[in-house]
Design a protein around this motif. Structure first.
Motif, PDB file in Angstrom:
ATOM      1  N   SER A  85     -30.260  63.300  61.772  1.00 14.00           N
ATOM      2  CA  SER A  85     -31.258  62.254  61.906  1.00 14.00           C
ATOM      3  C   SER A  85     -31.107  61.300  60.733  1.00 14.00           C
ATOM      4  CB  SER A  85     -32.655  62.864  61.880  1.00 14.00           C
ATOM      5  OG  SER A  85     -33.622  61.856  61.689  1.00 14.00           O
ATOM      6  N   SER A  86     -31.439  60.035  60.950  1.00 17.93           N
ATOM      7  CA  SER A  86     -31.356  59.101  59.838  1.00 17.93           C
ATOM      8  C   SER A  86     -32.696  58.977  59.134  1.00 17.93           C
ATOM      9  CB  SER A  86     -30.885  57.735  60.338  1.00 17.93           C
ATOM     10  OG  SER A  86     -31.854  57.193  61.206  1.00 17.93           O
ATOM     11  N   ASN A  87     -33.747  59.615  59.679  1.00 22.35           N
ATOM     12  CA  ASN A  87     -35.059  59.532  59.053  1.00 22.35           C
ATOM     13  C   ASN A  87     -35.182  60.600  57.969  1.00 22.35           C
ATOM     14  OD1 ASN A  87     -37.701  59.282  58.369  1.00 22.35           O
ATOM     15  ND2 ASN A  87     -38.495  59.438  60.449  1.00 22.35           N
ATOM     16  N   PRO A  88     -35.248  60.188  56.690  1.00 21.95           N
ATOM     17  CA  PRO A  88     -35.256  61.196  55.622  1.00 21.95           C
ATOM     18  C   PRO A  88     -36.437  62.151  55.700  1.00 21.95           C
ATOM     19  CG  PRO A  88     -35.676  59.005  54.726  1.00 21.95           C
ATOM     20  CD  PRO A  88     -35.287  58.817  56.144  1.00 21.95           C
ATOM     21  N   SER A  89     -37.563  61.694  56.259  1.00 23.23           N
ATOM     22  CA  SER A  89     -38.719  62.604  56.294  1.00 23.23           C
ATOM     23  C   SER A  89     -38.554  63.728  57.313  1.00 23.23           C
ATOM     24  CB  SER A  89     -40.023  61.836  56.504  1.00 23.23           C
ATOM     25  OG  SER A  89     -39.862  60.869  57.486  1.00 23.23           O
ATOM     26  N   LEU A 104     -37.726  66.916  55.705  1.00 27.75           N
ATOM     27  CA  LEU A 104     -38.789  67.622  54.995  1.00 27.75           C
ATOM     28  C   LEU A 104     -39.659  68.424  55.957  1.00 27.75           C
ATOM     29  CD1 LEU A 104     -39.922  64.818  52.533  1.00 27.75           C
ATOM     30  CD2 LEU A 104     -38.375  66.693  52.092  1.00 27.75           C
ATOM     31  N   ASN A 105     -39.477  68.215  57.256  1.00 26.25           N
ATOM     32  CA  ASN A 105     -40.236  68.966  58.240  1.00 26.25           C
ATOM     33  C   ASN A 105     -39.794  70.423  58.199  1.00 26.25           C
ATOM     34  OD1 ASN A 105     -41.204  70.177  60.594  1.00 26.25           O
ATOM     35  ND2 ASN A 105     -41.150  68.236  61.709  1.00 26.25           N
ATOM     36  N   GLN A 142     -43.816  67.650  51.896  1.00 26.57           N
ATOM     37  CA  GLN A 142     -44.003  66.890  53.136  1.00 26.57           C
ATOM     38  C   GLN A 142     -44.179  65.413  52.801  1.00 26.57           C
ATOM     39  OE1 GLN A 142     -44.166  68.260  56.467  1.00 26.57           O
ATOM     40  NE2 GLN A 142     -43.162  69.852  55.270  1.00 26.57           N
ATOM     41  N   ALA A 143     -43.781  64.569  53.704  1.00 29.02           N
ATOM     42  CA  ALA A 143     -43.962  63.136  53.481  1.00 29.02           C
ATOM     43  C   ALA A 143     -44.160  62.442  54.810  1.00 29.02           C
ATOM     44  CB  ALA A 143     -42.750  62.557  52.775  1.00 29.02           C
ATOM     45  N   GLY A 144     -44.738  61.268  54.756  1.00 25.61           N
ATOM     46  CA  GLY A 144     -44.948  60.491  55.967  1.00 25.61           C
ATOM     47  C   GLY A 144     -43.656  59.827  56.392  1.00 25.61           C
ATOM     48  N   ASP A 145     -43.743  58.961  57.398  1.00 22.97           N
ATOM     49  CA  ASP A 145     -42.545  58.270  57.871  1.00 22.97           C
ATOM     50  C   ASP A 145     -42.046  57.276  56.836  1.00 22.97           C
ATOM     51  OD1 ASP A 145     -41.908  59.513  60.129  1.00 22.97           O
ATOM     52  OD2 ASP A 145     -42.886  58.087  61.486  1.00 22.97           O
ATOM     53  N   SER A 146     -40.750  57.236  56.670  1.00 20.13           N
ATOM     54  CA  SER A 146     -40.163  56.363  55.662  1.00 20.13           C
ATOM     55  C   SER A 146     -39.710  55.053  56.303  1.00 20.13           C
ATOM     56  CB  SER A 146     -38.976  57.081  55.035  1.00 20.13           C
ATOM     57  OG  SER A 146     -38.237  56.198  54.251  1.00 20.13           O
ATOM     58  N   ILE A 168     -37.323  53.415  54.980  1.00 19.36           N
ATOM     59  CA  ILE A 168     -35.891  53.354  54.676  1.00 19.36           C
ATOM     60  C   ILE A 168     -35.216  54.573  55.316  1.00 19.36           C
ATOM     61  CG2 ILE A 168     -34.188  53.414  52.818  1.00 19.36           C
ATOM     62  CD1 ILE A 168     -36.446  52.167  51.054  1.00 19.36           C
ATOM     63  N   HIS A 169     -34.226  54.329  56.114  1.00 20.18           N
ATOM     64  CA  HIS A 169     -33.502  55.449  56.708  1.00 20.18           C
ATOM     65  C   HIS A 169     -32.190  55.711  55.970  1.00 20.18           C
ATOM     66  CE1 HIS A 169     -35.423  56.648  60.741  1.00 20.18           C
ATOM     67  NE2 HIS A 169     -36.342  56.346  59.857  1.00 20.18           N
ATOM     68  N   VAL A 170     -31.682  56.924  56.152  1.00 17.89           N
ATOM     69  CA  VAL A 170     -30.511  57.352  55.402  1.00 17.89           C
ATOM     70  C   VAL A 170     -29.432  57.850  56.342  1.00 17.89           C
ATOM     71  CG1 VAL A 170     -29.687  58.917  53.609  1.00 17.89           C
ATOM     72  CG2 VAL A 170     -32.023  58.090  53.513  1.00 17.89           C
TER      73      VAL A 170
END
Lengths: 68, 240
Positions: free
Chosen positions: A50-54, A57-58, B32-36, B38-40
């Motif tokens: 996935s490209s979403n870094p969060s 963390l899931n 835990q964190a919310g939606d970012s 910036i994507h990686v």
């Protein structure tokens, strides 16, 4: 590849002939997962793509977590 | 229920989950964190293209990244992209495809070369709006080559030469390096033991104009936030 380690190469490459789990890719909730199927019939998450870094963390998507 | 389709489902027994988590990660919980915004994209190991590589290779499959890049361009919540590179190179056309996709994104992009950004990693690294390299990272610049049976030597040579030219053109169009300098590095003798080419490390890559700046994730995040801000101001200016 270059290894820089005090370990013997025999130790690093031990169990190289071990049976590799069967690998497959599935999409779930819009994310791609790489899943390993072990000989005992168990499924484990090998990698999240996935490209979403969060997403990383899931805690449900951590590598090695079993699937039910 | 199909087993394979529920990777995210929680287990019932909490102590079992805890043990499994320790086995998998060596720790019990992750932040835990919310939606970012910036994507990686992480590009690791071999860049895998037309051919599937044997399982002992760590690969980044371009067919996995291309849809992600489309999603990043299309999703208004995503404002920027960071590309993290630690690659040994790989398929030329897959690498060029990724480079062109990154270069043609309308959103700000920043790359960070960590460890290694060799061969086809070079065009991917320079494809972004701004590129960083950590001081210890290295990039090998060498000619495109072929192993195996060759039928029709002149044709194969010409094909390879054209392929190499595509890589060179992309790199000089997307970085500050001069064509002359890049070709010099690519065909230099005596630097690599079993090959021609050059291995540029951190600061050297910057002094040749290949990479914009030496820096890590802190610098990359600061830069992308700055670019996002500029991008927003430009959009505002257009609306007024």
């Amino acid at each position: 590849m270059i290894l820089y380690t005090p370990l013997m190469l025999e130790e690093v490459y031990a169990n190289k002939d071990e049976v590799k789990p069967e690998r497959s890719y599935v999409t779930h909730e819009g994310k791609m997962f790489c899943i390993d199927k072990y000989p005992n019939g168990e499924y484990r998450l090998a990698q999240l793509i996935s490209s979403n870094p969060s997403d990383y963390l899931n805690e449900n998507y951590q590598p090695g977590s079993p699937l039910h | 229920m199909n087993k394979e389709e529920n990777p995210g489902e929680k287990q019932n027994n909490p102590s079992d989950t805890l043990v499994e988590k320790i086995q998998a990660l060596g720790q019990t919980n992750v932040p835990q964190a919310g939606d970012s915004n910036i994507h990686v994209l992480t590009i690791i190991g071999q860049v895998e293209g037309h051919m599937q590589l044997p399982p002992q290779n760590k690969t980044t499959k371009y067919e996995h990244l291309l849809p992600q890049l489309v999603a990043i361009e299309q999703n208004p919540k995503i404002e920027g992209l960071i590309v993290l590179l630690n690659t040994v190179g790989g398929d030329v056309e897959a690498g060029l495809a990724l480079s062109e996709m990154i270069a043609s994104l309308s959103k700000p992009t920043v790359s960070v070369v960590l460890g290694g950004g060799h061969s086809i990693g070079v065009p991917i690294a320079v494809a972004t709006n701004y590129s960083f390299i950590v001081p210890t990272a290295t990039m090998t610049i060498h000619p495109v080559r072929l192993t195996g049976l060759v039928i029709g030597v002149p044709q194969t040579f010409e094909y390879l030469d054209k392929m190499q030219d595509r890589v060179i053109q992309f790199v000089i169009n997307h970085s500050k390096i001069e064509e002359e300098t890049f070709k010099e590095l690519m065909f230099a003798k005596g630097n690599l033991t079993r090959d021609i080419g050059t291995n540029v490390i951190g600061k050297e890559a910057v002094s040749h104009g290949l990479i914009d700046e030496v820096g890590g994730i802190k610098e990359a995040l600061a830069k992308i936030n700055e670019l996002i801000k500029e991008n927003k101001q430009d959009e505002k200016g257009l609306l007024q």
